[in-house]
Write a protein that holds these residues in place. Structure first.
Motif, PDB file in Angstrom:
ATOM      1  N   THR A  76      40.115  25.260  57.754  1.00  0.00           N
ATOM      2  CA  THR A  76      39.894  26.696  57.583  1.00  0.00           C
ATOM      3  C   THR A  76      39.822  27.016  56.097  1.00  0.00           C
ATOM      4  O   THR A  76      40.659  26.562  55.310  1.00  0.00           O
ATOM      5  CB  THR A  76      41.014  27.526  58.233  1.00  0.00           C
ATOM      6  N   ALA A  77      38.823  27.804  55.727  1.00  0.00           N
ATOM      7  CA  ALA A  77      38.659  28.217  54.328  1.00  0.00           C
ATOM      8  C   ALA A  77      39.564  29.403  54.028  1.00  0.00           C
ATOM      9  O   ALA A  77      39.735  30.296  54.857  1.00  0.00           O
ATOM     10  CB  ALA A  77      37.206  28.593  54.066  1.00  0.00           C
ATOM     11  N   ASN A  78      40.162  29.400  52.837  1.00  0.00           N
ATOM     12  CA  ASN A  78      40.955  30.548  52.360  1.00  0.00           C
ATOM     13  C   ASN A  78      41.916  31.032  53.437  1.00  0.00           C
ATOM     14  O   ASN A  78      41.880  32.182  53.869  1.00  0.00           O
ATOM     15  CB  ASN A  78      40.020  31.689  51.920  1.00  0.00           C
ATOM     16  N   ILE A 108      34.473  32.445  46.638  1.00  0.00           N
ATOM     17  CA  ILE A 108      34.005  31.065  46.735  1.00  0.00           C
ATOM     18  C   ILE A 108      34.826  30.296  47.766  1.00  0.00           C
ATOM     19  O   ILE A 108      36.037  30.468  47.884  1.00  0.00           O
ATOM     20  CB  ILE A 108      34.044  30.369  45.365  1.00  0.00           C
ATOM     21  N   ILE A 109      34.146  29.478  48.536  1.00  0.00           N
ATOM     22  CA  ILE A 109      34.781  28.586  49.501  1.00  0.00           C
ATOM     23  C   ILE A 109      34.936  27.197  48.901  1.00  0.00           C
ATOM     24  O   ILE A 109      35.970  26.553  49.044  1.00  0.00           O
ATOM     25  CB  ILE A 109      33.956  28.538  50.804  1.00  0.00           C
ATOM     26  N   ALA A 718      40.755  39.264  34.871  1.00  0.00           N
ATOM     27  CA  ALA A 718      39.579  38.465  34.509  1.00  0.00           C
ATOM     28  C   ALA A 718      39.365  37.264  35.439  1.00  0.00           C
ATOM     29  O   ALA A 718      38.372  36.553  35.293  1.00  0.00           O
ATOM     30  CB  ALA A 718      39.706  37.980  33.065  1.00  0.00           C
ATOM     31  N   GLY A 719      40.275  37.039  36.379  1.00  0.00           N
ATOM     32  CA  GLY A 719      40.154  35.875  37.249  1.00  0.00           C
ATOM     33  C   GLY A 719      40.364  34.563  36.531  1.00  0.00           C
ATOM     34  O   GLY A 719      39.761  33.549  36.889  1.00  0.00           O
ATOM     35  N   GLU A 720      41.231  34.570  35.511  1.00  0.00           N
ATOM     36  CA  GLU A 720      41.452  33.384  34.684  1.00  0.00           C
ATOM     37  C   GLU A 720      42.921  32.968  34.682  1.00  0.00           C
ATOM     38  O   GLU A 720      43.504  32.624  33.646  1.00  0.00           O
ATOM     39  CB  GLU A 720      40.991  33.659  33.251  1.00  0.00           C
ATOM     40  N   LEU A 721      43.532  32.969  35.851  1.00  0.00           N
ATOM     41  CA  LEU A 721      44.960  32.656  35.934  1.00  0.00           C
ATOM     42  C   LEU A 721      45.265  31.224  35.526  1.00  0.00           C
ATOM     43  O   LEU A 721      46.400  30.910  35.148  1.00  0.00           O
ATOM     44  CB  LEU A 721      45.467  32.918  37.360  1.00  0.00           C
ATOM     45  N   GLU A 729      48.199  21.568  37.413  1.00  0.00           N
ATOM     46  CA  GLU A 729      47.380  21.777  38.598  1.00  0.00           C
ATOM     47  C   GLU A 729      48.193  22.513  39.660  1.00  0.00           C
ATOM     48  O   GLU A 729      49.198  22.004  40.165  1.00  0.00           O
ATOM     49  CB  GLU A 729      46.883  20.433  39.152  1.00  0.00           C
ATOM     50  N   VAL A 730      47.755  23.716  40.007  1.00  0.00           N
ATOM     51  CA  VAL A 730      48.388  24.520  41.055  1.00  0.00           C
ATOM     52  C   VAL A 730      47.272  25.129  41.900  1.00  0.00           C
ATOM     53  O   VAL A 730      46.267  25.597  41.362  1.00  0.00           O
ATOM     54  CB  VAL A 730      49.274  25.643  40.467  1.00  0.00           C
ATOM     55  N   GLU A 731      47.458  25.108  43.210  1.00  0.00           N
ATOM     56  CA  GLU A 731      46.452  25.678  44.105  1.00  0.00           C
ATOM     57  C   GLU A 731      46.240  27.150  43.764  1.00  0.00           C
ATOM     58  O   GLU A 731      47.186  27.923  43.621  1.00  0.00           O
ATOM     59  CB  GLU A 731      46.908  25.528  45.554  1.00  0.00           C
ATOM     60  N   GLY A 732      44.955  27.521  43.630  1.00  0.00           N
ATOM     61  CA  GLY A 732      44.618  28.843  43.132  1.00  0.00           C
ATOM     62  C   GLY A 732      45.215  29.988  43.931  1.00  0.00           C
ATOM     63  O   GLY A 732      45.727  30.959  43.362  1.00  0.00           O
ATOM     64  N   LYS A 733      45.172  29.897  45.254  1.00  0.00           N
ATOM     65  CA  LYS A 733      45.658  31.028  46.061  1.00  0.00           C
ATOM     66  C   LYS A 733      47.174  31.158  45.976  1.00  0.00           C
ATOM     67  O   LYS A 733      47.718  32.261  46.086  1.00  0.00           O
ATOM     68  CB  LYS A 733      45.221  30.856  47.515  1.00  0.00           C
ATOM     69  N   ILE A 734      47.866  30.022  45.758  1.00  0.00           N
ATOM     70  CA  ILE A 734      49.325  30.088  45.606  1.00  0.00           C
ATOM     71  C   ILE A 734      49.667  30.753  44.281  1.00  0.00           C
ATOM     72  O   ILE A 734      50.533  31.633  44.203  1.00  0.00           O
ATOM     73  CB  ILE A 734      49.940  28.683  45.701  1.00  0.00           C
TER      74      ILE A 734
END
Length: 782
Positions: A76-78, A108-109, A718-721, A729-734
């Protein structure tokens, strides 16, 4: 040759049965729509499909195995995003695969691909969705970011994990995880725990093999841990039936926390049969956190069920796994005398598999009494002559069947006990009580006669009064309420070698390292500087407040000194120092998972102070320097409950500013009342520091990065976390979720800040988080 022809005939039959178009190559600009008759991209065999599938009233994007009559979702995406509406689309662009929803920016997926490098895509017969560049080289694969499943020919790489789903119909992230650790061990944990052996409930036991291993599922249904050279290092599982037909294998961490291997066998008419070939555990009650806090797991007709401990009720009777909450009134943590007393409830064949703060050899009855007399003890396990004590919260409980384990649980004496366990009153028997009353009466009568006989002697009378005062001061009148030791000033001078080794200094006083003479126990001794000197009642009240609080994420108070003008507090020694040292001074900072575990530890401690004490406690000085780490690196809040020990003008709600610059909520400067939301603000600042491993204000950085909270917000917008993590390296959604929690906590308006309960829910992924507003927004998630 006959077998090959049979296989081709099957594929043709299955394709006709599905009556769906099949794609071997997906070109740029291709799209899928979310409707009741959603379009899909199929693998050449027609067994796997990618597209929208329905979840509730909305749709998710994923990959599934066409197991008629129902789909088997394998990716499953996102996952933690909400389902989308029926007017949504998936579109393949040269910058990747995107989800497009009405009125929102494309999401983005295919996270992680280079910009403008995608030329085409395919979904393979293995179930892998692959994006290619113009040279037909893979630039992104769904196999590279598994959710709860791996398929035949897929690997779970080192330092990666599978996360269970919430339910069979909700594929967002659930409560359990399978972690392929960098030390070569494959381990099952509850999701929101650290990588500690005490939290694991199954593993392959392949620690430190000398290789970097990954878990690999072969297409023939055999699972191995393999090394970088593709050599099978350790066997994990295999299919249990002969592979005589066409079968697809998958390994999934299921919603119940158990890792299983499944096979799907397909018939010529397109129907399929699913078989469970292997399971990591056969007893679901062995899964830690299968039942939530203050509940325990028991098997009924070989099926697990969650039951509340005596004195507790279900938080949600329709979702019993969420745990239970206390139904009796405990001791007030600000010194309020409760009418109810405690009793000990005895449960046979019951066990808590958690961290024990004290383990001693003793008899069964002595174990019961030891827990009752210890203010920190909420439950104790007794087994094979060992008494093991537990603090709050109580978790990982299970009925242990034939196991000869007894659990003693402390509850309110007025609690109505359930009939499936035996209770024992915590006090002595009635006969013992009558004897004690008789002895007490004799002593009292003797004392009265002696006092009357010598009442004429002035000197003795003064000595007696002095003695009574000293006794009162030493005991604080708290013997029935808390168990705190009264130390003399000379004892603490000796323990600290005349206050030789200073551990730290703060607004309340100075902390010294010491060793108690009688027990050789290491302690931290705080000498208070700004204590109200006149009046013993205030100090005794505060001793009740601090002594009666007990939680695994609060530093434990052991005793005090109240002698002349000296006021000292004796605490457990925290051997790993403060969180500030760990984040800002250590040569290597803790990794992301440990930092998030620490952040949750602190949140739970603050939640206890805010909502589980009666009346509630506002800490007023949450900061990394006041978070101490014990030998297991469990975070514990210090300096709580000390507000009323300070000078009166430092405790006023409207005028006296308390706390530390940089962590102070705006209301301190606005002459408005403070509340528990002031602690939430300080926690939010500290959470951002934990995320970034830097202080809130740093001068030796770029101008736009000096104030951490402002820099974090600008990166968020800015979407630059990723800039916040310095290459980690950390998963973006987390990362996105945790940053949003921090930004909500530091809103200027207290009403906008979430409660600590909601902070915990959001941190754990159990609550949706809106986009944090600007400081002038009126949205409220408290």
């Amino acid at each position: 040759m006959a077998a090959i022809l049979l296989f081709l005939l099957f594929l043709s039959t299955f394709s006709t049965a599905t009556a769906q178009p099949k794609h071997t190559n997906i070109t740029l600009g291709s799209s899928l729509s979310a409707t009741n008759n959603s379009t899909s991209w199929f693998s050449p065999s027609g067994l796997f499909a990618f597209g929208f599938y329905q979840e509730g009233a909305g749709f998710r994007v994923g990959i599934w195995l066409e197991t008629n009559p129902n789909k088997t979702i394998v990716w499953t995406a996102n996952r933690d995003d909400l389902p989308v509406s029926s007017n949504s689309k998936v579109i393949l662009l040269n910058s990747g695969l995107f989800l497009r929803t009405a009125g929102a920016q494309d999401k983005i997926i295919s996270v992680g691909i280079s910009s403008t490098s995608c030329a085409s895509a395919s979904i393979l017969d293995s179930g892998n969705l692959v994006l290619y560049n113009s040279d037909y080289k893979s630039i992104w694969e769904s196999f590279g970011s598994p959710t709860d499943t791996i398929l035949g020919s897929q690997s779970l790489l080192s330092n990666n994990q599978l996360l269970s789903s919430v339910s069979e119909t909700d594929h967002s992230i659930g409560r359990f995880r399978l972690y392929m650790q960098s030390d070569s061990n494959l381990v099952l944990y509850p999701k929101d725990t650290g990588d500690n052996a005490a939290d694991s409930y199954w593993s392959t036991g392949t620690l430190n093999t000398g290789y970097i291993l990954r878990l690999h599922l072969y297409q023939d249904g055999i699972m191995y841990l393999v090394n970088g050279s593709d050599y099978n290092i350790s066997f994990v599982a295999r299919r249990t039936v002969a592979d005589n037909g066409i079968a697809i294998y998958r390994a999934t961490i299921d919603i119940d926390g158990i890792f299983r291997l499944y096979s799907h066998s397909f018939a010529m008419n397109g129907t399929s049969t699913m078989t469970t070939d292997w399971a990591a555990l056969s007893n679901k009650c062995l899964v830690k956190n299968f039942c939530g806090y203050y509940s325990y797991c028991t098997l009924v007709d070989n099926q697990p069920d969650c039951l509340c401990l005596p004195g507790y009720n279900f938080i949600d009777p329709d979702q019993r796994f969420k745990g239970c909450s206390r139904s009796f009134s405990g001791e007030g943590c600000m010194g309020k005398k409760e009418t109810s007393t405690y009793s000990i409830f005895t449960m046979e064949n019951m066990y808590f598999e958690d961290f024990f703060y004290a383990i001693s050899s003793m008899q069964k009855e002595d174990c019961r009494k030891a827990c009752f007399s210890d203010s920190s003890c909420e439950a104790a396990n007794f087994q094979n002559g060992k008494c093991k004590k537990l603090m709050l919260p109580l978790r990982y409980g299970r009925a242990s069947g034939s196991d000869s384990t007894t659990t003693f649980i402390k509850v309110g004496s007025s609690t109505n006990f359930s009939p499936n366990a035996t209770s024992t009153v915590d006090g002595e028997s009635k006969k013992e009580l009558r004897v004690k009353i008789l002895i007490g009466g004799i002593i009292l009568a003797t004392f009265s006669v002696a006092s009357f006989a010598f009442s004429g002697f002035l000197i003795y009378r003064n000595q007696a009064q002095s003695y009574r005062k000293m006794t009162e001061n030493n005991n604080l009148g708290l013997s029935e309420e808390i168990v705190l030791r009264s130390f003399s000033y000379n004892e603490l001078v000796r323990a600290t070698d005349n206050f030789k080794e200073e551990l730290g200094k703060g607004a309340f006083g100075t902390v010294y390292k010491g060793t108690l003479y009688n027990s050789n126990r290491m302690v931290a001794i705080k000498r208070l500087d700004k204590v109200v000197e006149e009046g013993e009642r205030e100090f005794r009240t505060e001793m009740r407040a601090i002594g009666r609080t007990h939680h695994r994420n609060l530093v434990r108070l052991l005793g005090f000194c109240d002698e002349g003008s000296a006021r000292l507090l004796v605490y457990d020694y925290m051997c790993n120092g403060s969180l500030a040292n760990l984040l800002f001074k250590a040569e290597s900072q803790p990794d992301w998972k440990e930092r998030m575990r620490i952040a949750l530890d602190v949140a739970r401690g603050i939640f206890y102070l805010h909502e589980e004490c009666e009346p509630h406690i506002i800490h007023c000085d949450i900061k990394p320097q006041n978070i101490l780490m014990d030998g297991f690196r469990t975070a514990k809040i210090s300096d709580f409950g000390l507000a009323k020990l300070l000078m009166p003008d430092q405790t006023r709600t409207f005028t006296g500013v308390r706390g530390t610059r940089g962590y102070l909520a705006p209301e301190w400067q606005k002459n408005t009342p403070i509340s528990v939301k002031t602690d939430v603000y300080s926690y939010g600042i500290m959470l951002l520091e934990i995320i970034c491993c830097r202080r809130n204000v740093e001068l030796e950085v770029a101008d736009n990065e000096i104030v951490l909270s402002e820099w974090v917000y600008s990166c968020f917008v800015a979407g630059e976390l990723h800039k916040l993590l310095d290459g980690e390296e950390v998963e973006g959604k987390i990362l996105d979720r945790v940053v949003k929690v921090g930004l909500w906590c530091i809103q200027d308006e207290p009403a906008l800040r979430p409660s600590m309960k909601n902070v915990i829910l959001m941190m754990e992924g159990n609550m949706d988080i809106p986009i944090p507003p600007s400081l002038t927004s009126s949205m409220n998630i408290s």
